[in-house]
Design an enzyme around this catalytic site. Structure first.
Site, PDB file in Angstrom:
ATOM      1  CD  GLU A 196      -2.609  -1.450   2.203  1.00  0.00           C
ATOM      2  OE1 GLU A 196      -2.652  -0.375   3.307  1.00  0.00           O
ATOM      3  OE2 GLU A 196      -3.513  -2.209   2.293  1.00  0.00           O
ATOM      4  CG  ASN A 213      -1.051  -6.896  -1.429  1.00  0.00           C
ATOM      5  OD1 ASN A 213      -1.800  -7.414  -2.110  1.00  0.00           O
ATOM      6  ND2 ASN A 213      -1.398  -6.862  -0.053  1.00  0.00           N
ATOM      7  CD  GLU A 262      -4.685  -7.807   1.997  1.00  0.00           C
ATOM      8  OE1 GLU A 262      -5.400  -7.401   2.513  1.00  0.00           O
ATOM      9  OE2 GLU A 262      -3.340  -7.725   1.736  1.00  0.00           O
ATOM     10  CG  ASP A 312     -12.782  -9.264   2.622  1.00  0.00           C
ATOM     11  OD1 ASP A 312     -13.155  -8.075   1.925  1.00  0.00           O
ATOM     12  OD2 ASP A 312     -11.908  -9.248   3.565  1.00  0.00           O
TER      13      ASP A 312
END
Length: 469
Positions: free
Chosen positions: A161, A202, A266, A268
């Site tokens: 990030e 990422n 990641e 969701d």
């Protein structure tokens, strides 16, 4: 992306073979349907989950993490504040525990994360460093962490990030002191620490094509042009049900066209609570969309969901009124999203006692297939399929065999297993009590062995001897 350790509900349980075997009834892949990891293996794809080491004390959590996923990511145990809370003082217990768990279960490991502005110890975040000092601090941390797991952790989020939602470089201690060169520096340090590892950057909100993902595309081009060892990009995938970008596949493709490995790292997909059947069906379609986008691009190597079960998801604590973001619910039951992933990976996408299961039926009255689905060191995962070739159903079946010398079963799924001396007896769980005429049941277990794993010499279904195929 979780930014603080999540409060979780811990269930204290004795992680013994008896507890694990008794807990097998909770597996989401009931009856003969293969678990997600088996289907992903057939596709050559990672199907991973973020795992918290302290939750491995919960037998259901531990078994589901082992059974369903062929890859794991440390949820918090590898972050800087966890492993080096004080300068030069490292704490490895949580990170080591998950690495050991993954090796016991034949799983890959994705390392998360080395250089990140969040979950930093205060001595780094608030340090008054010169460029040379911060460079040394970064190098020590990367070299020590990656060096400890060299050859064990295959892929790493080296920098996490670095760009904000405004598509500009984030105001972090690393950028303030070193400028944007800290990203290339981190990658070079990581390559030196483990030359065989695959190195990623990422971030979240870069799943589709937008200003932020454009900034990453330009960053990736710049890094590659200057010779930085960037191997991949992670698209986190913290998404809202019914609001997915429609160009996920095109976005994956453009990064893959740069020669980068792409992973959904990641995933969701949250919904507004309460849960309804309509919302679950929409969520299932959303998971299908993400899976299909990855599977359609040869450079997309896998999908990792951010958590094992809704019971321990970070989402409700950070998005008021939202939750139920994962494919497995609070009670370890498979949701429609689970079966949509199952189908996307080539499974039948459904669960029931009439499912034929993998493999073709045999021709004998009773036939047993005993297959090693994965092996490592002194352990293996075994799948057993029992075919009933008779003209009548076998109720409350019981399969017995002599355990090969030096082997011990440590956990099982889709069956309750008892061991008495060298004799092993496998019996049904609630959903597979009957083997229909011409039908079959499958179950699996993990075993440890002193030498090479071996197939038992014979099996009996009740009083009848079985043919081994």
């Amino acid at each position: 992306m979780p930014t603080t350790p999540r409060p979780v509900k811990t269930v204290l349980a004795s992680v013994t073979a008896a507890v694990l075997l008794a807990a097998a009834a909770a597996t989401p892949a009931h009856a003969q349907s293969p678990p997600l990891r088996d289907l992903a293996d057939q596709q050559g794809l990672r199907m991973g989950a973020a795992v918290a080491s302290h939750l491995l004390d919960d037998a259901d959590y531990r078994r589901t993490a082992a059974t369903e996923f062929n890859s794991v990511t440390h949820e918090n145990d590898l972050k800087w504040e966890s492993v080096q809370p004080q300068p030069g003082q490292y704490s490895w217990s949580g990170a080591d525990r998950l690495v050991e768990f993954a090796e016991q279960n034949g799983q890959q490991i994705h390392g998360h994360t080395l250089v990140w502005h969040s979950q930093l110890p205060s001595w780094v975040e608030n340090g008054s460093f010169t460029p040379a000092e911060l460079t040394q601090v970064m190098e020590d941390h990367i070299d020590t962490t990656m060096g400890r797991y060299r050859g064990q952790i295959q892929t790493w989020d080296v920098v996490n990030e670095p760009i904000g939602d405004d598509a500009q470089f984030r105001n972090s201690v690393f950028h303030r002191v070193l400028g944007e060169d800290f990203i290339a520096q981190s990658l070079h340090m990581a390559r030196a620490a483990d030359p065989e590892a695959t190195l990623f950057i990422n971030d979240y909100n870069i799943d589709g094509i937008n200003a932020k993902s454009d900034a990453y595309y330009e960053l990736a081009q710049d890094l590659l042009a200057q010779g930085a060892p960037l191997d991949g990009i992670g698209l986190q995938g913290h998404l809202i049900s019914g609001q997915l970008p429609q160009d996920i596949q095109q976005n994956i493709q453009r990064f893959a066209d740069l020669g980068l490995e792409v992973m959904i790292t990641e995933l969701d997909i949250r919904m507004t609570m309460p849960v309804t059947q309509q919302k679950l069906e929409q969520q299932a379609r959303d998971y299908t969309q993400v899976m299909d986008a990855c599977l359609a691009v040869s450079g997309c190597s896998g999908v990792t969901v951010w958590g094992v079960t809704d019971a321990h998801s970070w989402v409700p604590d950070h998005f008021t009124g939202e939750g139920a973001a994962l494919p497995i619910d609070d009670d370890y039951e498979a949701k429609p999203a689970y079966w949509s992933i199952h189908e996307a990976l080539g499974g039948d996408g459904q669960n029931g006692p009439d499912d034929p299961g993998p493999g073709e039926p045999g021709t004998g009255t009773c036939e047993v297939a005993y297959d090693f689905t994965s092996q490592w060191g002194q352990g293996a995962v075994v799948e057993v399929t029992v075919h009933n070739g008779s003209g009548s159903a076998v109720q409350d079946w019981s399969l017995t065999w002599e355990r090969p010398s030096g082997e011990q079963i440590s956990s099982a799924w889709n069956s309750l297993i008892q061991q008495s001396g060298t004799t092993v007896t496998a019996g049904p769980v609630e959903w597979n009590r009957s083997i229909a005429p011409g039908g079959q049941v499958s179950f699996g277990f993990q075993t440890t062995h002193a030498g090479a794993p071996s197939v038992p010499g014979g099996f009996s279904l009740g009083s009848e001897s079985c043919t081994i195929r």
